[in-house]
Design an enzyme around this catalytic site. Structure first.
Site, PDB file in Angstrom:
ATOM      1  N   ASN A 150       0.807  -1.231   0.000  1.00  0.00           N
ATOM      2  CA  ASN A 150       0.000   0.000   0.000  1.00  0.00           C
ATOM      3  C   ASN A 150       0.837   1.277   0.000  1.00  0.00           C
ATOM      4  O   ASN A 150       0.489   2.236  -0.691  1.00  0.00           O
ATOM      5  CB  ASN A 150      -1.036  -0.016   1.128  1.00  0.00           C
ATOM      6  CG  ASN A 150      -0.426  -0.198   2.484  1.00  0.00           C
ATOM      7  OD1 ASN A 150       0.695  -0.691   2.624  1.00  0.00           O
ATOM      8  ND2 ASN A 150      -1.142   0.196   3.516  1.00  0.00           N
ATOM      9  N   GLU A 248       4.162  -4.075  12.459  1.00  0.00           N
ATOM     10  CA  GLU A 248       3.217  -2.990  12.160  1.00  0.00           C
ATOM     11  C   GLU A 248       2.083  -3.628  11.381  1.00  0.00           C
ATOM     12  O   GLU A 248       2.233  -3.956  10.208  1.00  0.00           O
ATOM     13  CB  GLU A 248       3.897  -1.907  11.313  1.00  0.00           C
ATOM     14  CG  GLU A 248       5.080  -1.224  11.985  1.00  0.00           C
ATOM     15  CD  GLU A 248       4.683  -0.278  13.093  1.00  0.00           C
ATOM     16  OE1 GLU A 248       3.487  -0.115  13.354  1.00  0.00           O
ATOM     17  OE2 GLU A 248       5.591   0.301  13.713  1.00  0.00           O
ATOM     18  N   CYS A 282      -3.042   1.660   6.550  1.00  0.00           N
ATOM     19  CA  CYS A 282      -3.191   1.056   7.881  1.00  0.00           C
ATOM     20  C   CYS A 282      -3.767   2.096   8.828  1.00  0.00           C
ATOM     21  O   CYS A 282      -4.735   1.848   9.521  1.00  0.00           O
ATOM     22  CB  CYS A 282      -1.864   0.532   8.373  1.00  0.00           C
ATOM     23  SG  CYS A 282      -0.580   1.775   8.339  1.00  0.00           S
ATOM     24  N   GLU A 460       8.133   2.663  14.909  1.00  0.00           N
ATOM     25  CA  GLU A 460       8.880   3.242  13.797  1.00  0.00           C
ATOM     26  C   GLU A 460       8.775   4.757  13.952  1.00  0.00           C
ATOM     27  O   GLU A 460       7.938   5.248  14.701  1.00  0.00           O
ATOM     28  CB  GLU A 460       8.297   2.779  12.454  1.00  0.00           C
ATOM     29  CG  GLU A 460       8.471   1.262  12.266  1.00  0.00           C
ATOM     30  CD  GLU A 460       8.091   0.729  10.899  1.00  0.00           C
ATOM     31  OE1 GLU A 460       7.288   1.376  10.208  1.00  0.00           O
ATOM     32  OE2 GLU A 460       8.600  -0.349  10.531  1.00  0.00           O
TER      33      GLU A 460
HETATM   34  P1  NAD Z   1       0.414  -9.138   3.769  1.00  0.00           P
HETATM   35  O1  NAD Z   1       0.518  -9.558   5.191  1.00  0.00           O
HETATM   36  O2  NAD Z   1      -0.355  -9.981   2.835  1.00  0.00           O
HETATM   37  O3  NAD Z   1       1.876  -9.009   3.126  1.00  0.00           O
HETATM   38  C1  NAD Z   1       2.890  -8.185   3.695  1.00  0.00           C
HETATM   39  C2  NAD Z   1       4.246  -8.725   3.255  1.00  0.00           C
HETATM   40  O4  NAD Z   1       4.460  -9.998   3.878  1.00  0.00           O
HETATM   41  C3  NAD Z   1       4.385  -8.946   1.748  1.00  0.00           C
HETATM   42  O5  NAD Z   1       5.690  -8.611   1.335  1.00  0.00           O
HETATM   43  C4  NAD Z   1       4.159 -10.452   1.632  1.00  0.00           C
HETATM   44  O6  NAD Z   1       4.752 -10.995   0.489  1.00  0.00           O
HETATM   45  C5  NAD Z   1       4.840 -10.950   2.902  1.00  0.00           C
HETATM   46  N1  NAD Z   1       4.387 -12.268   3.353  1.00  0.00           N
HETATM   47  C6  NAD Z   1       3.214 -12.883   3.093  1.00  0.00           C
HETATM   48  N2  NAD Z   1       3.178 -14.111   3.680  1.00  0.00           N
HETATM   49  C7  NAD Z   1       4.359 -14.260   4.340  1.00  0.00           C
HETATM   50  C8  NAD Z   1       4.913 -15.297   5.147  1.00  0.00           C
HETATM   51  N3  NAD Z   1       4.270 -16.414   5.407  1.00  0.00           N
HETATM   52  N4  NAD Z   1       6.135 -15.099   5.672  1.00  0.00           N
HETATM   53  C9  NAD Z   1       6.799 -13.940   5.450  1.00  0.00           C
HETATM   54  N5  NAD Z   1       6.335 -12.933   4.694  1.00  0.00           N
HETATM   55  C10 NAD Z   1       5.118 -13.081   4.144  1.00  0.00           C
HETATM   56  O7  NAD Z   1      -0.127  -7.638   3.797  1.00  0.00           O
HETATM   57  P2  NAD Z   1      -0.552  -6.733   2.552  1.00  0.00           P
HETATM   58  O8  NAD Z   1      -1.861  -7.217   2.033  1.00  0.00           O
HETATM   59  O9  NAD Z   1       0.609  -6.604   1.616  1.00  0.00           O
HETATM   60  O10 NAD Z   1      -0.730  -5.316   3.260  1.00  0.00           O
HETATM   61  C11 NAD Z   1      -1.940  -4.859   3.783  1.00  0.00           C
HETATM   62  C12 NAD Z   1      -1.959  -5.004   5.296  1.00  0.00           C
HETATM   63  O11 NAD Z   1      -0.856  -4.330   5.861  1.00  0.00           O
HETATM   64  C13 NAD Z   1      -3.177  -4.386   5.949  1.00  0.00           C
HETATM   65  O12 NAD Z   1      -3.653  -5.223   6.960  1.00  0.00           O
HETATM   66  C14 NAD Z   1      -2.639  -3.101   6.558  1.00  0.00           C
HETATM   67  O13 NAD Z   1      -3.381  -2.586   7.617  1.00  0.00           O
HETATM   68  C15 NAD Z   1      -1.294  -3.522   6.954  1.00  0.00           C
HETATM   69  N6  NAD Z   1      -0.433  -2.353   7.082  1.00  0.00           N
HETATM   70  C16 NAD Z   1      -0.011  -1.975   8.321  1.00  0.00           C
HETATM   71  C17 NAD Z   1       0.767  -0.845   8.464  1.00  0.00           C
HETATM   72  C18 NAD Z   1       1.273  -0.401   9.818  1.00  0.00           C
HETATM   73  O14 NAD Z   1       2.234   0.338   9.841  1.00  0.00           O
HETATM   74  N7  NAD Z   1       0.678  -0.824  10.903  1.00  0.00           N
HETATM   75  C19 NAD Z   1       1.109  -0.095   7.345  1.00  0.00           C
HETATM   76  C20 NAD Z   1       0.634  -0.502   6.099  1.00  0.00           C
HETATM   77  C21 NAD Z   1      -0.124  -1.653   5.981  1.00  0.00           C
END
Ligand code: NAD
Length: 479
Positions: A150, A248, A282, A460
């Site tokens: 995102n 996060e 997020c 962060e």
């Molecule tokens: P996601 O969890 O699907 O993926 C995040 C990352 O993790 C990607 O690079 C993905 O390839 C990797 N990943 C997936 N499975 C994995 C595994 N088993 N082991 C290690 N890595 C793995 O999340 P997304 O759909 O890319 O992002 C959206 C989510 O992120 C939303 O829930 C959003 O709220 C959250 N988010 C949080 C913050 C914050 O700072 N709190 C900021 C932005 C997004």
């Protein structure tokens, strides 16, 4: 074809496998990237481990100078980076430019802090032994940075800027759908003089590349941003090697609008807080609790703002909101809206895929406001990661605060009021890592950011992040 960055070289996966990266506004393939496996990932981790001794021993001032020069090289090509980001992520080009700039800002901020001596330890007199006590801070080692789609650039910067500034080396795994601008930034930083191995980029599936980063014993710290479910899996896997972990995760930020609020200000900030980045943030206003006595006036104002937002491809300079990132994201928002309506909710703005030739192939969805949704609906209990805003009427502040805390998440929150005693109660009582008072939900570089409850742990931003990328050691020096 874009290539990974390992030990300062552009490389493919050893198998030759690749993945397509698609444009969310058209569905067209923008480029391909290597699809790495565990062995490819190990090569990047080994490169980071080999670069660590020299980088960590480079004096802080010199490290800072190198990072400043690398950031300067990025600054010269912000337009290129922004174009790539829009093509793979979908967001309006103006927002991509801001994101690319914030990447460079973050590298400079942490380089500046280190050059200015922010990584100081402390001296503790030890009278009992006539000795001198010291607390020194050391880099941790190889850091694995796992990034979502995102805000691929700022969320990477939040990790790699402090990590590299204090002397760690890094392996980054971007989301599979947004690797291109990330790779370009790493290329630019290398051109700007960043030494080989300090920053490595590996592209491939999370369950393969991410898993190797999390389990490999040479990686001592994981900075992860992503979904709460993935984050829990990361914490479990990282536990075997007792790694440092910052998580996060997801959020469902409540905004409370009180009867004494400036309603124009509240409506403006709620609309920005919900619809920025097509709601895929997020930190975003995901639930609104408004005092009953002013609810109609407030809802009218938000609805008119939602209706005025101009949708379009990210490359259209006048677009204010781009498409959702994937078909799956749009389907999820449509399912959450259908659940709200089926339980009795009323759509008062949007609710459809926009019509028109320019929207046919992309994953567009209108900015949507829904009211009178009963408790228990998915929009109240889950994270809504798109342009969907539920608004609930409440009797008073007690009810609003109770509802705000009825969530498994605890990332951000906001309150709109002219009464500081009400604001103070929100500050004290809302279970979240951030509370904005009469302000738009923007994370500031100067303030620590991170969630509580199922939104994760660790910080962060701010100087506080430095604690999460260093270890402290106590030293006793006898007289
Ligand atoms: P996601 O969890 O699907 O993926 C995040 C990352 O993790 C990607 O690079 C993905 O390839 C990797 N990943 C997936 N499975 C994995 C595994 N088993 N082991 C290690 N890595 C793995 O999340 P997304 O759909 O890319 O992002 C959206 C989510 O992120 C939303 O829930 C959003 O709220 C959250 N988010 C949080 C913050 C914050 O700072 N709190 C900021 C932005 C997004």
């Amino acid at each position: 074809m874009a290539q990974m960055i390992v030990n300062g070289e552009r490389v493919n996966a050893a198998s030759g496998a690749t993945m397509d990266v698609r444009n969310p506004a058209t569905g067209e393939v923008v480029d391909t990237v290597p699809k790495a496996d565990a062995a490819d990932t190990r090569r990047a981790i080994d490169a980071a481990a080999a670069a660590f001794p020299e980088w960590s021993k480079t004096v802080g001032h010199k490290r800072a100078h190198i990072l400043m020069q690398a950031a300067a090289c990025v600054r010269e090509r912000l337009d290129d980076v922004a174009r790539l980001l829009t093509s793979e992520q979908g967001k309006p080009i103006r927002d991509s430019k801001i994101e690319a700039e914030r990447f460079a800002d973050n590298i400079e901020i942490y380089a500046g802090l280190i050059a200015g001596g922010a990584l100081s330890g402390k001296h503790v007199p030890l009278p009992a032994q006539k000795a001198m006590g010291l607390v020194v801070r050391r880099p941790i080692g190889v850091v694995g940075a796992i990034i979502p789609w995102n805000f691929p650039l700022t969320l990477m910067a939040n990790k790699i800027a402090p990590a590299m500034a204090v002397g760690n080396t890094v392996v980054v795994k971007p989301a599979s759908t947004t690797p291109l601008a990330t790779i370009r930034l790493a290329e630019l930083m290398l051109e700007g003089g960043l030494p080989a191995g300090v920053l490595n980029i590996v592209t491939g599936p999370g369950a393969v590349v991410g898993d190797e980063i999390i389990r490999n014993p040479l990686v001592r710290k994981i900075g992860f941003t992503g979904e709460t479910g993935t984050g829990k899996q990361v914490a479990r896997s990282a536990a075997d090697e007792l790694k440092h972990v910052t998580l996060e995760l997801g959020g469902s930020d409540a905004a409370i609008v009180c009867d004494d609020a400036d309603l124009d200000l509240a409506a403006k900030n709620v609309a920005i807080g919900r619809f920025f980045n097509a709601g895929q943030a997020c930190l975003a206003v995901k639930r609104v609790y408004v005092f009953d006595s002013i609810a109609d006036e407030f809802i009218d104002r938000v609805v008119s703002r939602a209706r005025r937002l101009k949708l379009g491809s990210g490359t259209d300079a006048s677009a204010q909101m781009g498409p959702l990132h994937t078909e799956k994201q749009r389907a999820e928002i449509e399912a959450q809206l259908a659940d709200a309506v089926q339980r009795g909710g009323t759509v008062v703005a949007g609710g459809q895929r926009p019509r028109g030739k320019e929207f046919e192939r992309g994953y567009f969805f209108e900015p949507t406001v829904v009211v009178d949704v009963p408790e228990g609906a998915r929009v109240w209990t889950e994270e809504t990661f798109g342009p969907l805003l539920p608004i609930m009427r409440v009797k008073d502040l007690d009810e609003a605060l109770r509802k705000a805390n009825e969530s498994e998440f605890g990332l951000g929150s906001s309150i709109f009021t002219r009464d500081m005693t009400k604001a103070q109660r929100a500050i004290d009582e809302i279970e979240a890592g951030y509370t904005w008072v009469n302000a738009v939900q923007i994370a500031h570089d100067e303030l620590p950011f991170g969630g509580t409850k199922h939104s994760g742990y660790g910080k962060e931003h701010g100087t506080e992040v430095l604690d999460y990328y260093t270890e402290q050691k106590s030293v006793v020096v006898a007289a």
